[in-house]
Each structure stands twice: as C-alpha cells, then as structure tokens.
Design an enzyme around this catalytic site. Structure first.
Site, PDB file in Angstrom:
ATOM      1  N   GLY A  72       0.792  -1.221   0.000  1.00  0.00           N
ATOM      2  CA  GLY A  72       0.000   0.000   0.000  1.00  0.00           C
ATOM      3  C   GLY A  72       0.827   1.276   0.000  1.00  0.00           C
ATOM      4  CB  THR A  73       3.768   2.331   1.958  1.00  0.00           C
ATOM      5  OG1 THR A  73       3.101   2.049   3.189  1.00  0.00           O
ATOM      6  CG2 THR A  73       4.630   3.565   2.095  1.00  0.00           C
ATOM      7  CD  GLN A 179      -7.265  -1.055   6.667  1.00  0.00           C
ATOM      8  OE1 GLN A 179      -7.958  -2.052   6.855  1.00  0.00           O
ATOM      9  NE2 GLN A 179      -6.057  -0.921   7.178  1.00  0.00           N
ATOM     10  CB  SER A 199      -1.759  -3.565   0.817  1.00  0.00           C
ATOM     11  OG  SER A 199      -0.706  -4.180   1.506  1.00  0.00           O
ATOM     12  CG  HIS A 201      -0.131  -6.610   4.936  1.00  0.00           C
ATOM     13  ND1 HIS A 201      -0.304  -6.187   6.224  1.00  0.00           N
ATOM     14  CD2 HIS A 201       0.180  -5.511   4.233  1.00  0.00           C
ATOM     15  CE1 HIS A 201      -0.084  -4.884   6.302  1.00  0.00           C
ATOM     16  NE2 HIS A 201       0.204  -4.448   5.100  1.00  0.00           N
ATOM     17  CB  CYS A 325       3.633   6.193  22.103  1.00  0.00           C
ATOM     18  SG  CYS A 325       4.600   6.786  23.464  1.00  0.00           S
TER      19      CYS A 325
HETATM   20  N1  PLP Z   1      -3.370   2.774   3.267  1.00  0.00           N
HETATM   21  C1  PLP Z   1      -4.141   2.404   4.304  1.00  0.00           C
HETATM   22  C2  PLP Z   1      -5.526   2.940   4.416  1.00  0.00           C
HETATM   23  C3  PLP Z   1      -3.647   1.524   5.268  1.00  0.00           C
HETATM   24  O1  PLP Z   1      -4.415   1.155   6.297  1.00  0.00           O
HETATM   25  C4  PLP Z   1      -2.317   1.022   5.120  1.00  0.00           C
HETATM   26  C5  PLP Z   1      -1.747   0.118   6.125  1.00  0.00           C
HETATM   27  O2  PLP Z   1      -2.057   0.190   7.302  1.00  0.00           O
HETATM   28  C6  PLP Z   1      -1.550   1.440   4.010  1.00  0.00           C
HETATM   29  C7  PLP Z   1      -2.115   2.317   3.108  1.00  0.00           C
HETATM   30  C8  PLP Z   1      -0.155   0.961   3.806  1.00  0.00           C
HETATM   31  O3  PLP Z   1      -0.139  -0.361   3.343  1.00  0.00           O
HETATM   32  P1  PLP Z   1       1.164  -1.273   3.446  1.00  0.00           P
HETATM   33  O4  PLP Z   1       1.261  -1.720   4.873  1.00  0.00           O
HETATM   34  O5  PLP Z   1       0.922  -2.405   2.509  1.00  0.00           O
HETATM   35  O6  PLP Z   1       2.335  -0.440   3.014  1.00  0.00           O
END
Ligand code: PLP
Length: 384
Positions: A72-73, A179, A199, A201, A325
């Site tokens: 996702g990132t 999500q 993503s 996972h 935190c």
């Molecule tokens: N976008 C959203 C809404 C997410 O919840 C997340 C992960 O928590 C990401 C992007 C990032 O995904 P990844 O962990 O595959 O980099």
C-alpha cells in the site's frame, strides 16, 4: 503460548493456510526469475500471469491495468508522484485530513517542494463534505487522492459521488483501497476511478506485496526505474511467491464477500452493542452504517487507550489504539482529531478489527473481559 484473540486485522491479517500452501513451491522449487528465458523462469512467469488474471477478474479491470508493487505505501507513493510528474505545471493536490500516513507524509513533503495541498475536513461521523471537495478543485488541480475506507474508524468515503464531482473536471482520481479490498465489494466497472492501491496483507495474503491499478489511458510516470519489469512501469525482480499468494488471496476474498462477510458484520455489531450497553462512558466513533463491516472504533472517558491495550494483551486479546506514542507524549489520532473528538476521549480510544476467522466465543470473551478493565482504569484515574 495460548492462541491470542486477534482483533487487529486492520493492522494486518493472518496469512490464510490456502495462500501459504500456494506460495510455498515458489519459495522452494520454482524459484526462477520470471524474466529468464528458460523453463525455470517460465514457470514463475506463468504463475505471475495467472495471478494477474485473478487480480483483473476480482477488480473487473484488465490485466494490462495491473502493476504489482510492494504494498500500500508504495502504491500510494507511485500513484501520487507518478501523476504529478506527468504535468509538472499543475501544482495542486486534493486529499483529506484522515488519510493514511503514506499519503499524508508524502503530501507534506510535496508542500515543501512547491505544491499546494488541500486537506479536506470531515464531520463528527468521519464523512467528507462534498461541497468542500467541489469548491477545492481548480484549473491547477493535478490529482485528487482519497481513501475508500478509513483504517481507524472503518468509515467509507462515497467514491461514486466523489467521481461525479471530480471526473467532469478531467482531474485524475486515485483511491487508497487498502482497507476496503476483501471487506466490501470493489468493482471497477461501477467505479470509474483512474488509480487504485491495494495491499495483500490486509486480506489474508502475504506482507510486502500489492498492486496499483491504473485505468487504461491514465498517464503515470514510473517511480521505480531499473530493469523495466512490469512493462517498464515498476522495475525490480518481482516478488513471485508474494504475487502468487496475492492471487490466491483474491480467490478467498471473493468467496468471503459472498458467504462470510455478513457473519463478520453480525459479530462486530454484537461486540459493539455489548460494549456500549455495558460501559456507560463508551462511544462509537464514526457513522454506524457507511462503515467497514469488520471495524469498531470506540472511545472511553478518563482512561488511556494504551493502558487498555496492555491489560487486554496480558490476557491474550489483541486490539489497537488510535493514539501514537511518538516523542514520549501520547498524540491523539489525527483521524479522531479531524472528527472533532476531544483529546481526552481520543486518548481513550481503541479499535477492534475482526476477520473471517473471528468467532462468537472470542467476542463473548472480550465482552466479559473489557468492562472490568475500563472500570478499573477509570477508578485509578479518578483517584490518581
Ligand atoms: N493505506 C491504508 C488505508 C492503510 O491502512 C495502510 C496500512 O495500514 C496502508 C495504506 C499501507 O499499506 P502497506 O502496509 O501495505 O504499506
């Protein structure tokens, strides 16, 4: 170790046994590089092709519109940077205050580098004001990037209404569906978004793999350059086993959306209603209906979310808190802050996120264990 009651599925999910089994041969026997011209490489290439077909079928897109990524990132970064580079004269981006950090941190960086960013606000239910969206668009807007489902509250943005506003202006729309995929139907025939990130996972696939969907005709400059894999759109030797696992996760997601998700919704509703009725200070954060079926974000008065989590963890229940935190001080979640949740309440917030593996017995156990924890912590802070 006792098997934990895992209610943190928006952070990550357990890899499904079926996914693991499908991946295993690609970590052992079929280790070829899909770009190689021999049979070992061809085996990997064929498996990747099958995964791409599954991805396209699941999303109702075309295989040529799928680019595998590391998750996702990367997908969010590739989409946003890739679109901005196409027309560097346009210097305005529209997003929301409640996006994931992979969008918000990039936007902050871009602001330091000559871009103007509009961060749309949300109301106390976590929903966008569509008039504010319409008013924010200008001739200079290069991209609108919004999430489909919020990771903390599960609140859904109305993507179809957003499209009606953005598309007539000819502005590309990217959605972060990380999500949403595997929890609600995502059908690209119905939803004319230009770019979509997901993503593996988050829906029982492996970590470190995902995809960026780019609608045919949408121009995006590649963000990772090198050997020209993925038709030059994302270089780097492919994570073959991960991609195969992602393909299998789509099969399981299809089945779950048809047969399992309503059970998850019932369990989530039972958990939420049970907590709200047993703990007078508890409040649900985010609208009730337009929400992911697996997520419940709850806040409590006069208790720290971190303390709740630690006590739950001691008895084998895993959840999550919106507070982060960072510098030693507890920062309330940016999502709850944007919704106008008072800081004292936001700091006492926790998120339960269920999965297809969650059972009624697990929910009953949480309903038994949580109230005494909250009452105990509340008394401590009152005498504190
Ligand atoms: N976008 C959203 C809404 C997410 O919840 C997340 C992960 O928590 C990401 C992007 C990032 O995904 P990844 O962990 O595959 O980099």
């Amino acid at each position: 170790m006792v098997t934990p009651i895992y209610l943190d599925n928006n952070a990550t999910t357990a890899i499904a046994p079926e996914v693991f089994e499908t991946m295993l041969p690609y970590l052992t026997d079929f280790y070829g590089n899909p770009s190689s011209m021999h049979r070992v490489g061809a085996k990997a290439a064929t498996a990747m092709k099958a995964a791409r077909e599954k991805a396209a079928a699941f999303l109702h897109g075309r295989e040529s519109e799928i680019v595998f990524t590391s998750g996702g990132t990367e997908g969010n970064n590739a989409a946003i940077r890739g679109v901005l580079e196409i027309d560097s004269d346009k210097r305005h981006i529209v997003t929301s205050q409640t996006e994931h950090s992979s969008v918000l941190e990039l936007c902050k960086y871009l602001e330091k580098n000559g871009y103007r960013v509009t961060y749309l606000g949300v109301d106390d239910g976590g929903q966008l004001d569509l008039t504010e969206l319409a008013d924010s668009l200008t001739e200079d807007t290069a991209l609108v990037t919004l999430m489909v489902a919020n990771n903390e509250t599960g609140v859904l943005f109305p993507i179809d209404d957003i499209i009606q506003i953005v598309k007539p202006r000819g502005i590309p729309l990217h959605v972060d569906a990380v999500q949403a995929v595997g929890k609600i139907p995502v059908d690209l025939r119905m939803t004319e978004v230009d770019l979509l990130t997901l993503s593996a996972h988050k829906f029982h696939g492996p970590k470190g793999v995902g995809l960026l969907y780019t609608r045919r005709g949408t121009r995006v400059r590649p963000f990772i350059l090198g050997g020209g894999q993925e038709k030059g759109r994302r270089s780097g030797t492919e994570n073959v086993a991960g991609i195969v696992g992602l393909g299998r996760a789509f099969d399981l997601a299809e089945d779950y959306l048809n047969h399992g998700v309503e059970m998850t919704r019932r369990l989530r509703n039972r958990l939420e209603a049970g907590i709200l009725s047993r703990i007078p200070s508890a409040r649900r954060e985010g609208v009730a209906e337009l929400r992911l079926p697996n997520t419940s974000c709850l806040s409590f008065e006069n208790v720290e979310g971190e303390a709740i989590l630690l006590l739950l963890d001691e008895i084998g229940i895993c959840a999550s808190t919106g507070s982060a935190c960072t510098t030693g001080a507890l920062e309330p979640s940016h999502v709850l802050k944007a919704m106008g949740v008072p800081p004292e309440r936001a700091q006492g917030s926790i998120r339960f996120s269920l999965s297809r593996y969650t059972t009624i017995a697990e929910i009953e156990r949480v309903l038994e264990e949580l109230p005494p924890i909250i009452f105990r912590l509340g008394r401590l802070s009152a005498t504190g």
